[in-house]
Design an enzyme around this catalytic site. Structure first.
Site, mmCIF file in Angstrom:
data_model
loop_
_atom_site.group_PDB
_atom_site.id
_atom_site.type_symbol
_atom_site.label_atom_id
_atom_site.label_comp_id
_atom_site.label_asym_id
_atom_site.label_seq_id
_atom_site.Cartn_x
_atom_site.Cartn_y
_atom_site.Cartn_z
ATOM 1 N N GLY A 184 13.957 -11.365 -9.182
ATOM 2 C CA GLY A 184 15.048 -11.687 -8.268
ATOM 3 C C GLY A 184 16.538 -11.471 -9.081
ATOM 4 O O GLY A 184 17.549 -11.016 -8.519
ATOM 5 N N HIS A 190 0.042 -1.073 -3.349
ATOM 6 C CA HIS A 190 0.459 -1.081 -4.764
ATOM 7 C C HIS A 190 -0.456 -1.960 -5.509
ATOM 8 O O HIS A 190 -0.245 -3.175 -5.752
ATOM 9 C CB HIS A 190 1.848 -1.880 -4.459
ATOM 10 C CG HIS A 190 2.348 -2.133 -5.783
ATOM 11 N ND1 HIS A 190 2.690 -1.307 -6.700
ATOM 12 C CD2 HIS A 190 2.931 -3.522 -6.373
ATOM 13 C CE1 HIS A 190 3.497 -1.757 -7.767
ATOM 14 N NE2 HIS A 190 3.381 -3.117 -7.736
ATOM 15 N N ARG A 201 -2.980 -8.521 -9.097
ATOM 16 C CA ARG A 201 -1.962 -8.780 -8.027
ATOM 17 C C ARG A 201 -2.743 -9.626 -7.127
ATOM 18 O O ARG A 201 -2.197 -10.586 -6.344
ATOM 19 C CB ARG A 201 -1.565 -7.642 -7.418
ATOM 20 C CG ARG A 201 -0.903 -6.827 -8.524
ATOM 21 C CD ARG A 201 -0.273 -5.554 -7.741
ATOM 22 N NE ARG A 201 0.668 -4.652 -8.908
ATOM 23 C CZ ARG A 201 0.384 -3.825 -9.362
ATOM 24 N NH1 ARG A 201 -0.992 -3.366 -9.581
ATOM 25 N NH2 ARG A 201 1.034 -3.098 -10.491
#
Ligand code: NAD
Length: 308
Positions: free
Chosen positions: A14, A175, A88
């Site tokens: 971020g 992804h 992930r």
């Protein structure tokens, strides 16, 4: 009117995304995080760099969603990142709760925004963000393919000792470990990669790309990649804000394209001021189709856990 980009999550990805936006000067930035002091401290640090970058951008850090009101783009990076040994998908439940909370707030504060989801597992989180915000699917997308393709491009360029600028690559699908890099569309200034590299070498570089995130996690030991992910996110932000109409691989909502329905998947799209303005459908070979379907099945298995 200057454009406004809000970045939710002031962690590594971020804050670096915020840096790239203010450094470019193309928009003002609001950096939001639940951690007290973190968004304010990083935003102040970035603001103090703006005179040195000759940037007209303003940036503030906040824990208050009203500061994000009427954003043109909201980037979601809030959530947990991988630790060594984690996939992930291991982040699924914790991050889903965060995405729901963040998206409920975004929908109230910025009902006309375009949303870019970065948080992993990204394809599933993009779908959850779309459902939660109830925005048009054109305005909700995920970042993954731009990063995967960039990783492949640098590996190819190093192997061939040519500038990465001249190397093109296309990665479709989710992804994750089942991403679908397509050698047919890898070129150096238009020359097919198969003319320049042996098949087994290409296969090895594709495998390295599949594990590109994990390779960095294991080197860093704490935290995951963020410079390239933020650069990839910035490329998407730029294409939207400047209406560049770049063709970029992004997670987009498929409603029959590529023979699949009701799922977010990485495909080439045209990104402009409306968000995902078009999905580019390319004819896949039998083998590519099978890989794409496998990747869809992995993402669908996860989305079904939330009945989204
Ligand atoms: P990080 O731990 O550095 O930052 C995450 C930030 O989110 C923290 O500052 C935390 O306080 C904040 N946060 C947690 N809950 C929140 C909430 N409810 N509201 C607002 N902020 C909240 O992690 P990072 O390295 O910046 O990675 C962020 C996410 O992006 C992870 O899920 C990571 O897996 C993912 N990621 C995705 C890609 C991709 O290609 N899509 C690439 C890199 C990282």
């Amino acid at each position: 009117m200057r454009k406004k980009v809000s970045v939710i999550g002031a962690g590594n990805v971020g804050a670096t995304t915020a840096q790239f936006v203010v450094q470019s000067g193309i928009a003002d930035v609001v950096l939001f995080d639940v951690a007290d002091g973190l968004p304010q401290g990083k935003a102040l640090d970035l603001a103090e760099a703006c005179p040195l970058w000759n940037s007209p951008s303003t940036i503030i850090g906040t824990r208050d969603y009203t500061d994000t009101n009427n954003s043109d783009i909201v980037v979601i990076t809030a959530g947990l990142a991988r630790k060594p040994g984690m996939s992930r998908n291991d982040l699924l439940h914790a991050n889903a709760d965060i995405i729901k909370e963040v998206c409920t707030e975004i929908a109230k504060a910025s009902p006309n925004a375009i949303v870019i989801v970065v948080t992993n597992p990204m394809d599933v989180m993009a779908q959850l963000a779309w459902k939660t915000t109830e925005f048009s699917c054109k305005r909700v997308m995920g970042m993954g393919g731009v990063l995967d393709a960039s990783r492949l491009r640098i590996f190819l360029s190093r192997e061939l000792r040519v500038s990465p600028e001249d190397v093109e690559a296309l990665v479709l699908g989710g992804h994750g470990d089942d991403m679908v890099p397509l050698p047919r569309f890898m070129t150096v200034k238009g020359i097919q990669i198969t003319e320049l590299l042996r098949k087994n070498k290409i296969a090895a570089l594709i495998e390295r790309t599949r594990n590109g995130g994990a390779e960095i996690v294991s080197l860093l030991k704490s935290g995951s990649a963020y410079y390239a992910p933020a650069a990839a996110t910035f490329q998407m932000i730029r294409s939207i804000l400047l209406d560049e109409k770049r063709m970029l691989p992004c997670a987009a909502y498929l409603n029959g394209e590529y023979g699949v329905k009701d799922i977010y998947m990485g495909v080439p799209v045209i990104l402009g001021k409306e968000g995902v303005e078009r999905i580019i459908e390319i004819r896949l070979t039998g083998e590519e189709k099978a890989q794409f379907r496998k990747s869809c099945a992995s993402v669908r298995k996860l989305t079904e856990k939330f009945s989204i």
